[in-house]
Design a protein around this motif. Structure first.
Motif, PDB file in Angstrom:
ATOM      1  N   ASN A   1       0.829  -1.201   0.000  1.00 29.51           N
ATOM      2  CA  ASN A   1       0.000   0.000   0.000  1.00 29.51           C
ATOM      3  C   ASN A   1       0.864   1.251   0.000  1.00 29.51           C
ATOM      4  O   ASN A   1       0.548   2.244  -0.666  1.00 29.51           O
TER       5      ASN A   1
ATOM      6  N   SER B   1       1.979   1.982  -3.411  1.00 32.34           N
ATOM      7  CA  SER B   1       0.857   2.432  -4.242  1.00 32.34           C
ATOM      8  C   SER B   1       0.518   3.894  -3.994  1.00 32.34           C
ATOM      9  O   SER B   1       0.396   4.687  -4.938  1.00 32.34           O
TER      10      SER B   1
ATOM     11  N   ARG C   1       3.186   6.311  -5.257  1.00 37.30           N
ATOM     12  CA  ARG C   1       3.111   6.533  -6.704  1.00 37.30           C
ATOM     13  C   ARG C   1       2.043   7.582  -7.035  1.00 37.30           C
ATOM     14  O   ARG C   1       2.248   8.451  -7.891  1.00 37.30           O
ATOM     15  N   THR C   2       0.914   7.463  -6.345  1.00 37.48           N
ATOM     16  CA  THR C   2      -0.152   8.448  -6.584  1.00 37.48           C
ATOM     17  C   THR C   2       0.305   9.842  -6.166  1.00 37.48           C
ATOM     18  O   THR C   2       0.015  10.842  -6.839  1.00 37.48           O
TER      19      THR C   2
END
Length: 423
Positions: free
Chosen positions: A299, A302, A305-306
């Motif tokens: 997570n 993830s 990256r956002t």
């Protein structure tokens, strides 16, 4: 460590060696790990069981181990950068035992009676200093060097193998002079200056001897920032990070140039890439879907990256995407703060840290998070994400428990204050 030595703390005593066969080929330091440990130091009167040893003090530089039984005790100061291994005995008989296949090739007492030299079959020569115990005599018994009686005082052991073209007699002379001064660790403090530098101070904790005679070893990264150091170039030990070189005194002051940290790339985007980046950015943003986090690691990658998408959008001038991505980030981060994740951020009381509580029973779960594996980048992803959110919405940190949660992540991997004892 503690470098320049390699050591292990066991029920049977403190095992250590100085790895003689380190070689530099111009691009790397090579170390022979065969026959890892050479000597074990312990006290005859102390049974070799786990309950008789414990950590009694530690800091960022050193750890103090005490073996005890009844009135007998042996304390070892394991301090990074000390050219000596240090053992203090209280009503206990010193025992220095060789570890097979190492053997003695020579053992002798120096003319003043205060120290001994032992040459090993490995080619390493150690000098053994006896402090505060004039009546103690050491002698070889089979594969051990044993004290003549219970002893209250200190034994220090130093490798005296030449590794440079410097005169080793000068090095040994300084080791002799400084043998009676030793530290248990160091108090570390720092301040950030207005010129984008920081001042870092090591104040060594002197246990015995004159502070000016404290002999420690510096790594190359220390030497580039030390201010007015009292270096002794003829004391050198080759380590895995280069040469450790001697320095005298109990205060080290270092001035560090701080890096420039920014959210953006240091160079402008190549105009030929902008159209393609916009296409990919549109697609990537459309694929982001906040879910219930299952662990810190995946997570974290993830959401980081956002968060990077948000700064890229800003660099591209895509103000139309910023609110969308920012909202996605807040939704993605919220479960960690409100406790609705599959992973359970929990405070672990034995060692003191923030861990994935759902992974406590498995060393493999969440990549070993509950066993303190890789927290610096597990939590680094989350901290980066929080920083990006706060950059574009500073008020976010003041909402609910956001700041408190972020602070705990930061303290786990880089607690800045010795006054906070939870980490």
């Amino acid at each position: 460590g503690p470098y320049p030595y390699l050591a292990a703390v066991l029920d049977t005593g403190v095992q250590f060696t100085w790895p003689k066969d380190r070689k530099v080929d111009g691009s790397a330091v090579h170390h022979d790990w065969s026959n890892l440990y050479a000597l074990t130091v312990y006290a005859n009167e102390i049974p070799q069981v786990t309950s008789n040893r414990k950590v009694i003090a530690y800091d960022e530089i050193g750890v103090t181990i005490k073996y005890s039984s009844g009135s007998a005790a042996m304390t070892s100061y394991l301090v990074q950068g000390s050219p000596y291994m240090t053992f203090t005995f209280q009503q206990a008989t010193p025992n220095i035992t060789l570890i097979s296949p190492t053997t003695f090739t020579n053992f002798s007492r120096t003319s003043d009676g205060s120290s001994y030299k032992v040459k090993m079959s490995s080619g390493v020569t150690y000098k053994i200093y006896v402090l505060g115990g004039a009546s103690l005599q050491l002698s070889t018994v089979s594969t051990s060097i044993v004290g003549s009686a219970p002893f209250t005082g200190t034994i220090r052991i130093a490798s005296i193998n030449q590794q440079t073209n410097q005169s080793w007699s000068d090095t040994e002379s300084l080791l002799d002079t400084s043998a009676s001064t030793y530290a248990s660790g160091a108090d570390i403090s720092y301040s950030v200056n207005t010129d984008n530098t920081a001042t870092l101070i090591f104040a060594w904790k002197i246990v015995a001897g004159a502070a000016a005679n404290l002999l420690q070893l510096t790594w190359p990264h220390h030497r580039v920032s030390l201010q007015r150091p009292n270096m002794v170039q003829h004391v050198q030990y080759l380590g895995v990070r280069g040469y450790q070189i001697g320095i005298l005194g109990n205060i080290w002051t270092m001035k560090l140039n701080l890096p420039e940290v920014d959210f953006y790339a240091p160079r402008a985007l190549d105009t030929s890439c902008i159209q393609m980046l916009n296409q990919y950015l549109n697609y990537d943003v459309s694929q982001v879907s906040p879910g219930i986090p299952g662990d810190f690691y995946f997570n974290g990658k993830s959401i980081a990256r956002t968060a990077r998408m948000l700064t890229i959008a800003d660099e591209l001038g895509r103000t139309d995407l910023i609110p969308t991505i920012l909202a996605l980030l807040k939704q993605s981060f919220a479960p960690w703060v409100n406790g609705s994740t599959k992973a359970t951020p929990s405070y672990e009381t034995l060692w003191g840290g923030l861990v994935d509580g759902s992974a406590l029973n498995s060393v493999d779960a969440d990549f070993g998070n509950a066993f303190y594996q890789d927290h610096h980048f597990h939590y680094g992803y989350h901290l980066y994400t929080a920083a990006v959110i706060a950059k574009y919405d500073p008020s976010w940190l003041t909402h609910g428990r956001n700041k408190a949660y972020v602070d705990e992540l930061a303290r786990d991997i880089g607690n800045p204050s010795v006054l906070v004892h939870y980490y």
